[in-house]
Design a protein around this motif. Structure first.
Motif, PDB file in Angstrom:
ATOM      1  N   GLN A 164       0.980  -1.275   0.054  1.00 15.18           N
ATOM      2  CA  GLN A 164      -0.013  -0.054  -0.132  1.00 15.18           C
ATOM      3  C   GLN A 164       0.894   1.371   0.083  1.00 15.18           C
TER       4      GLN A 164
ATOM      5  N   LYS B 202       0.248  11.492   0.199  1.00 20.78           N
ATOM      6  CA  LYS B 202       0.458  12.552   1.077  1.00 20.78           C
ATOM      7  C   LYS B 202      -0.260  13.792   0.507  1.00 20.78           C
TER       8      LYS B 202
ATOM      9  N   GLU C 123       1.083   5.176   0.631  1.00 19.69           N
ATOM     10  CA  GLU C 123       0.523   6.170   1.417  1.00 19.69           C
ATOM     11  C   GLU C 123       0.273   7.431   0.418  1.00 19.69           C
TER      12      GLU C 123
END
Length: 148
Positions: A144, A148, A146
């Motif tokens: 996965q 931002k 992330e």
């Protein structure tokens, strides 16, 4: 003068230059004697890939698992069958009898990512299933990410 369009791929064969010739050849080569012997008799194969394995499935109904021979040589997996069927009935009053002799060889080049030591095969319901594991570095890794 009338122009008639000539189409060699026309499904209506009676419109050709010599209408009876095509019918004669069709009757000869569509006869079961020729068609059975002219067809290549190798099983259809499905090749798929999952996260951890490559999968081969060969449709070979009517055989036993003892009929198959699997061999691996220089990254080439070969599946072969040699089967001879003879009807050994004591009755000798037949008008036609054909011996049945089936054999085939299918060869598959394994990718470099295949692990040769863990190959497994099973035969069930007319399908020979061969599972070839992938090397660890070739397995699909997902993660996965992330945002931002």
């Amino acid at each position: 003068m009338t122009l008639v369009k000539f189409n060699p791929n026309n499904s209506n064969k009676k419109n050709g230059l010599m209408p009876g010739i095509n019918d004669v050849f069709d009757s000869i080569f569509n006869d079961t004697f020729f068609s059975d012997r002219m067809m290549s008799r190798v099983p259809a194969t499905n090749i798929s890939e999952s996260k951890d394995h490559y999968h081969l499935e060969l449709a070979a109904p009517g055989l036993k698992k003892e009929d198959f021979k699997l061999s691996l040589e220089r990254d080439v997996l070969s599946v072969s069958v040699e089967q001879s069927l003879q009807n050994d009935s004591q009755e000798r009053n037949f008008n036609k009898r054909e011996f049945s002799y089936n054999s085939f060889v299918r060869s598959f080049k394994l990718p470099e990512s295949a692990e040769e030591n863990g190959i497994e095969a099973s035969y069930e319901n007319g399908v020979l299933a061969i599972n070839i594991p992938k090397r660890e570095e070739a397995k699909v890794q997902s993660r996965q990410i992330e945002i931002k």
